[in-house]
Write an enzyme that holds these catalytic residues in place. Structure first.
Site, PDB file in Angstrom:
ATOM      1  N   ARG A 202       0.892  -1.287   0.070  1.00 40.18           N
ATOM      2  CA  ARG A 202      -0.108  -0.190   0.083  1.00 40.18           C
ATOM      3  C   ARG A 202       0.900   1.343   0.037  1.00 40.18           C
ATOM      4  NH1 ARG A 202      -1.913  -3.828   3.865  1.00 40.18           N
ATOM      5  NH2 ARG A 202      -3.897  -4.642   3.498  1.00 40.18           N
ATOM      6  N   HIS A 310      -3.318   2.794  -6.100  1.00 39.63           N
ATOM      7  CA  HIS A 310      -3.713   1.706  -5.549  1.00 39.63           C
ATOM      8  C   HIS A 310      -4.230   0.773  -6.522  1.00 39.63           C
ATOM      9  CE1 HIS A 310      -5.167  -0.736  -2.103  1.00 39.63           C
ATOM     10  NE2 HIS A 310      -6.098  -1.072  -2.807  1.00 39.63           N
ATOM     11  N   ARG A 313      -1.329  -2.104  -6.687  1.00 43.91           N
ATOM     12  CA  ARG A 313      -1.346  -3.110  -5.770  1.00 43.91           C
ATOM     13  C   ARG A 313      -2.334  -3.999  -6.306  1.00 43.91           C
ATOM     14  NH1 ARG A 313      -1.487  -5.142  -0.106  1.00 43.91           N
ATOM     15  NH2 ARG A 313      -3.753  -5.129   0.628  1.00 43.91           N
ATOM     16  N   HIS A 336      -3.474  -8.687   4.337  1.00 45.61           N
ATOM     17  CA  HIS A 336      -4.967  -8.683   4.401  1.00 45.61           C
ATOM     18  C   HIS A 336      -5.541  -9.562   5.528  1.00 45.61           C
ATOM     19  CE1 HIS A 336      -9.148  -7.928   3.210  1.00 45.61           C
ATOM     20  NE2 HIS A 336      -8.666  -7.211   2.390  1.00 45.61           N
ATOM     21  N   TYR A 345      -2.675 -18.623   9.046  1.00 47.93           N
ATOM     22  CA  TYR A 345      -1.681 -19.002   7.954  1.00 47.93           C
ATOM     23  C   TYR A 345      -0.443 -18.317   7.781  1.00 47.93           C
ATOM     24  CZ  TYR A 345       0.157 -22.168   4.433  1.00 47.93           C
ATOM     25  OH  TYR A 345       0.851 -23.133   3.721  1.00 47.93           O
TER      26      TYR A 345
END
Length: 380
Positions: A202, A310, A313, A336, A345
């Site tokens: 970002r 953006h 990304r 995220h 994970y």
């Protein structure tokens, strides 16, 4: 004359309508909020109030006599853990979209019909569906708290799906277009473009990167902070928005040489030195970045009119998704936190992240090989 009953009183008014009164649990004598066409209707209303008192669900009707704007202002100010930009957004949504139409209304006067009319008016006035959904979500959340505070009995925000954002699909660039854009912007910002796309970072994460965040061979970078620019121009460095945002990302081998060259040319040896700065060495502001890059002209020259920063990304995430990585692996690389599985994970995703980076690097090299091959044919 008032009729006698076990709970409350009913009397006929000179107008011919009927008024009901009762004594609340707090000992205060209160009239019904409206008059009734018949004595029977007034008695039914008192019976319902009595049932609420017996069940312990009676609510003091005076508690909700607060103007929505006053309540919402206090609600925003007292929300724990809100990030500065989120605070700015909430205050802006309140000032721009909620206060003008609903701000003076008392909480107790808000009805589902009033909320439906407010939302319909926003859309009719040309407010985007995305902004309307954000404003509706803010209002619904505040009124949920009002229900918890027993200021109102039910939340009047009951429009199915009104808080769901359905943004239009953003464009993606090709690998060649990413490099073309990187070559158009000022040289000191070239690698910022590459990392936004191929490391899925970002803008705030990129602007907060420091030399110590890169390992000596530039195989990886670690996101430890983000730069937040408030509406009043204040700049603050803080932690990523979620725990998932704190992550180590493998840099594709195809751009590691570019990153090393950038560190040598534009970043001093201080481990705390910012990796990306303005021409004078100042912290990179989003507004200054747009002007420095002449962003609109640059993306148009790269064949990407209307392209947002953006979207780089988004491009990187799209390219990474073509590597066959699982959703959890992609979420870990993107930082995220939208799913619990991705959060769990991310701690074991390093090996898979390296595979994603390798696959991205392969895509980059193929694109560059095709570009070189085409350039050589044109020379002949």
């Amino acid at each position: 004359m008032a009729s006698k009953r076990r709970f409350g009183r009913v009397r006929k008014l000179p107008s011919g309508r009927y008024q009901a009164r009762y004594q609340g649990s707090d000992g205060i004598d209160r009239p019904a909020p409206r008059t009734f066409a018949s004595e029977t209707d007034a008695n039914r209303w008192l019976t319902a109030i009595e049932a609420d008192m017996i069940r312990g669900t009676w609510r003091n009707p005076d508690l909700g006599r607060i103007a929505l704007s006053d309540y919402l202002t206090e609600w925003i100010d007292h929300r724990p853990g809100l990030r500065p930009r989120t605070l700015d957004l909430y205050r802006w949504l309140h000032r721009k979209y909620i206060a003008p139409s609903l701000g003076d209304d008392l909480l107790t006067d808000l009805t589902p019909g009033a909320i439906r009319a407010w939302r319909a008016d926003l859309l009719a006035d040309g407010v985007s569906a995305t902004m309307t959904a954000k404003a509706y979500r803010l209002l619904r959340a505040a009124l949920n708290t009002a229900v918890d505070d027993e200021l109102i009995r039910r939340n009047p925000c009951r429009i199915q799906g009104a808080g769901i954002e359905r943004p239009t699909e953003r464009p993606t660039a090709t690998v060649a277009q990413v490099f073309q854009l990187a070559d158009i912007v000022p040289r000191r910002l070239r690698v910022l473009i590459l990392l936004a796309a191929f490391a899925s970072l970002r803008y705030g994460e990129l602007a907060a990167l420091r030399r110590r965040d890169f390992d000596p061979r530039c195989r990886t970078l670690t996101v430890r902070a983000t730069l937040v620019e408030r509406q009043d121009g204040t700049l603050t460095f803080g932690p990523p928005k979620t725990d998932a945002g704190m992550r180590t990302v493998t840099i594709p081998a195809a751009i590691r040489r570019d990153v090393l060259a950038h560190l040598d040319a534009f970043v001093n040896d201080d481990q705390d030195a910012l990796v990306f700065t303005g021409a004078t060495g100042a912290t990179l502001r989003r507004s200054n970045f747009q002007r420095t890059c002449n962003w609109r002209a640059s993306v148009a020259a790269a064949g990407l009119p209307g392209f947002h920063f953006h979207d780089l990304r988004h491009t990187g995430n799209t390219l990474a998704s073509r590597t066959g990585a699982s959703l959890a692996d992609l979420m870990a690389r993107m930082g995220h936190a939208s799913t619990r599985a991705a959060m769990i994970y991310q701690h074991t995703a390093r090996e898979q992240d390296e595979q994603i980076a390798d696959a991205l690097s392969s895509q980059i090299k193929k694109s560059q090989d095709r570009a070189r091959s085409g350039h050589g044919k044109r020379k002949k």
